[in-house]
Design a protein around this motif. Structure first.
Motif, PDB file in Angstrom:
ATOM      1  N   PHE A  23       1.840  16.820 -13.462  1.00  0.00           N
ATOM      2  CA  PHE A  23       2.075  18.287 -13.249  1.00  0.00           C
ATOM      3  C   PHE A  23       2.904  18.959 -13.765  1.00  0.00           C
ATOM      4  O   PHE A  23       2.840  19.947 -14.353  1.00  0.00           O
ATOM      5  CB  PHE A  23       1.812  18.439 -11.743  1.00  0.00           C
ATOM      6  CG  PHE A  23       1.686  19.731 -11.209  1.00  0.00           C
ATOM      7  CD1 PHE A  23       0.721  20.575 -11.301  1.00  0.00           C
ATOM      8  CD2 PHE A  23       2.791  20.519 -10.667  1.00  0.00           C
ATOM      9  CE1 PHE A  23       0.557  21.956 -11.118  1.00  0.00           C
ATOM     10  CE2 PHE A  23       2.921  21.857 -10.507  1.00  0.00           C
ATOM     11  CZ  PHE A  23       1.612  22.534 -10.693  1.00  0.00           C
ATOM     12  N   VAL A  24       4.283  18.509 -13.675  1.00  0.00           N
ATOM     13  CA  VAL A  24       5.657  19.329 -14.182  1.00  0.00           C
ATOM     14  C   VAL A  24       5.444  19.314 -15.569  1.00  0.00           C
ATOM     15  O   VAL A  24       5.923  20.291 -16.283  1.00  0.00           O
ATOM     16  CB  VAL A  24       6.964  18.627 -13.800  1.00  0.00           C
ATOM     17  CG1 VAL A  24       8.060  19.222 -14.255  1.00  0.00           C
ATOM     18  CG2 VAL A  24       6.648  18.878 -12.097  1.00  0.00           C
ATOM     19  N   ALA A  25       5.201  18.150 -16.368  1.00  0.00           N
ATOM     20  CA  ALA A  25       5.064  17.890 -17.894  1.00  0.00           C
ATOM     21  C   ALA A  25       3.866  19.051 -18.328  1.00  0.00           C
ATOM     22  O   ALA A  25       4.197  19.669 -19.618  1.00  0.00           O
ATOM     23  CB  ALA A  25       4.691  16.550 -18.142  1.00  0.00           C
TER      24      ALA A  25
ATOM     25  N   ALA B  93       1.967   9.222  -6.252  1.00  0.00           N
ATOM     26  CA  ALA B  93       2.350  10.533  -6.018  1.00  0.00           C
ATOM     27  C   ALA B  93       3.482  10.941  -7.223  1.00  0.00           C
ATOM     28  O   ALA B  93       3.454  12.169  -7.663  1.00  0.00           O
ATOM     29  CB  ALA B  93       2.749  10.636  -4.486  1.00  0.00           C
ATOM     30  N   ALA B  94       4.405  10.078  -7.185  1.00  0.00           N
ATOM     31  CA  ALA B  94       5.318  10.482  -8.246  1.00  0.00           C
ATOM     32  C   ALA B  94       4.779  10.547  -9.530  1.00  0.00           C
ATOM     33  O   ALA B  94       5.181  11.433 -10.350  1.00  0.00           O
ATOM     34  CB  ALA B  94       6.540   9.332  -8.187  1.00  0.00           C
ATOM     35  N   LEU B  95       3.863   9.545 -10.003  1.00  0.00           N
ATOM     36  CA  LEU B  95       3.294  10.024 -11.271  1.00  0.00           C
ATOM     37  C   LEU B  95       2.369  11.068 -11.382  1.00  0.00           C
ATOM     38  O   LEU B  95       2.578  11.869 -12.458  1.00  0.00           O
ATOM     39  CB  LEU B  95       2.385   8.674 -11.553  1.00  0.00           C
ATOM     40  CG  LEU B  95       1.614   8.703 -12.954  1.00  0.00           C
ATOM     41  CD1 LEU B  95       2.470   8.541 -14.121  1.00  0.00           C
ATOM     42  CD2 LEU B  95       0.843   7.686 -12.907  1.00  0.00           C
TER      43      LEU B  95
ATOM     44  N   VAL C 108       0.866  -1.192   0.060  1.00  0.00           N
ATOM     45  CA  VAL C 108      -0.159   0.069   0.036  1.00  0.00           C
ATOM     46  C   VAL C 108       0.833   1.341  -0.068  1.00  0.00           C
ATOM     47  O   VAL C 108       0.489   2.159  -0.789  1.00  0.00           O
ATOM     48  CB  VAL C 108      -1.064  -0.019   1.312  1.00  0.00           C
ATOM     49  CG1 VAL C 108      -1.737   1.201   1.405  1.00  0.00           C
ATOM     50  CG2 VAL C 108      -2.100  -1.206   0.979  1.00  0.00           C
ATOM     51  N   GLY C 109       1.836   1.309   0.766  1.00  0.00           N
ATOM     52  CA  GLY C 109       2.737   2.475   0.880  1.00  0.00           C
ATOM     53  C   GLY C 109       3.647   2.795  -0.461  1.00  0.00           C
ATOM     54  O   GLY C 109       3.696   3.775  -0.865  1.00  0.00           O
ATOM     55  N   ALA C 110       3.985   1.429  -1.169  1.00  0.00           N
ATOM     56  CA  ALA C 110       4.695   1.688  -2.418  1.00  0.00           C
ATOM     57  C   ALA C 110       3.754   2.200  -3.622  1.00  0.00           C
ATOM     58  O   ALA C 110       4.094   3.030  -4.502  1.00  0.00           O
ATOM     59  CB  ALA C 110       5.174   0.246  -2.887  1.00  0.00           C
ATOM     60  N   SER C 111       2.534   1.596  -3.610  1.00  0.00           N
ATOM     61  CA  SER C 111       1.655   2.202  -4.576  1.00  0.00           C
ATOM     62  C   SER C 111       1.137   3.794  -4.232  1.00  0.00           C
ATOM     63  O   SER C 111       1.286   4.302  -5.239  1.00  0.00           O
ATOM     64  CB  SER C 111       0.302   1.425  -4.355  1.00  0.00           C
ATOM     65  OG  SER C 111      -0.284   1.612  -3.138  1.00  0.00           O
ATOM     66  N   LEU C 112       1.204   4.194  -3.075  1.00  0.00           N
ATOM     67  CA  LEU C 112       1.050   5.565  -2.803  1.00  0.00           C
ATOM     68  C   LEU C 112       2.061   6.245  -3.242  1.00  0.00           C
ATOM     69  O   LEU C 112       1.856   7.545  -3.734  1.00  0.00           O
ATOM     70  CB  LEU C 112       0.719   5.780  -1.411  1.00  0.00           C
ATOM     71  CG  LEU C 112      -0.576   5.337  -0.737  1.00  0.00           C
ATOM     72  CD1 LEU C 112      -0.716   5.285   0.737  1.00  0.00           C
ATOM     73  CD2 LEU C 112      -1.765   6.069  -1.332  1.00  0.00           C
ATOM     74  N   VAL C 113       3.261   5.823  -2.872  1.00  0.00           N
ATOM     75  CA  VAL C 113       4.537   6.778  -3.287  1.00  0.00           C
ATOM     76  C   VAL C 113       4.499   6.737  -5.042  1.00  0.00           C
ATOM     77  O   VAL C 113       4.832   7.802  -5.489  1.00  0.00           O
ATOM     78  CB  VAL C 113       5.794   6.179  -3.020  1.00  0.00           C
ATOM     79  CG1 VAL C 113       7.074   6.719  -3.413  1.00  0.00           C
ATOM     80  CG2 VAL C 113       5.680   6.256  -1.344  1.00  0.00           C
TER      81      VAL C 113
END
Length: 159
Positions: free
Chosen positions: A147-149, A140-142, A132-137
């Motif tokens: 957003f930046v793109a 968030a990265a995606l 669950v923690g890895a999927s949340l990270v």
């Protein structure tokens, strides 16, 4: 003659009471037994207090090993409930060192060991927690990359 019999019976009764009074005071045993907490979890500690055991004594129960009661006007003892004690109602018995009398008190043993508070991370996360923690990270990265793109395209298109 009847008066002398009445006096003799009265004297005998007074003598009997006078001889029995010291024995009644000598059998002052444990009393006012208190248990704190009344309901305790397996593996936890229970505190016992009792009066009437000026020279100390012992406290026994099926839920814990025998412990010593301190000497004094009010004696104290602490006992650790066995980890494998079956939950339910138990009695403890307080016996003074200088007396054969016993006082009992009831208490309750609860299932489980309570919360694992204050263990400082000695219980690691499960595989589910890690996933669950890895999927949340990752999400968030995606989201940050999108957003930046989009912002870069919006700024680049105006110039």
């Amino acid at each position: 003659m009847r008066a002398s019999r009445a006096y003799a019976a009265t004297a005998l009764a007074c003598t009997t009471v006078a001889l029995a009074a010291p024995a009644a005071f000598a059998t002052n045993g444990p009393g006012n037994v208190t248990v704190n907490p009344y309901s305790v979890h397996q593996g936890s500690t229970i505190s016992i207090a009792a009066t009437g055991c000026g020279h100390g004594g012992t406290v026994t129960s099926n839920a814990f090993s025998q412990v010593s009661l301190s000497a004094g006007a009010k004696g104290y003892a602490s006992a650790r409930i066995n980890d494998d004690t079956t939950p339910g109602h138990y009695n403890l018995a307080v016996k003074c060192s200088d007396n054969a009398m016993v006082a009992t008190h009831r208490f309750t043993v609860l299932a489980g060991r309570g919360a694992h508070g204050g263990l400082g991370g000695s219980h690691g996360p499960s595989d589910t927690d890690v996933a669950v923690g890895a999927s949340l990270v990752a999400s968030a990265a995606l989201g940050g990359a999108i957003f930046v793109a989009r912002r870069r395209n919006a700024v680049g298109g105006r110039a």
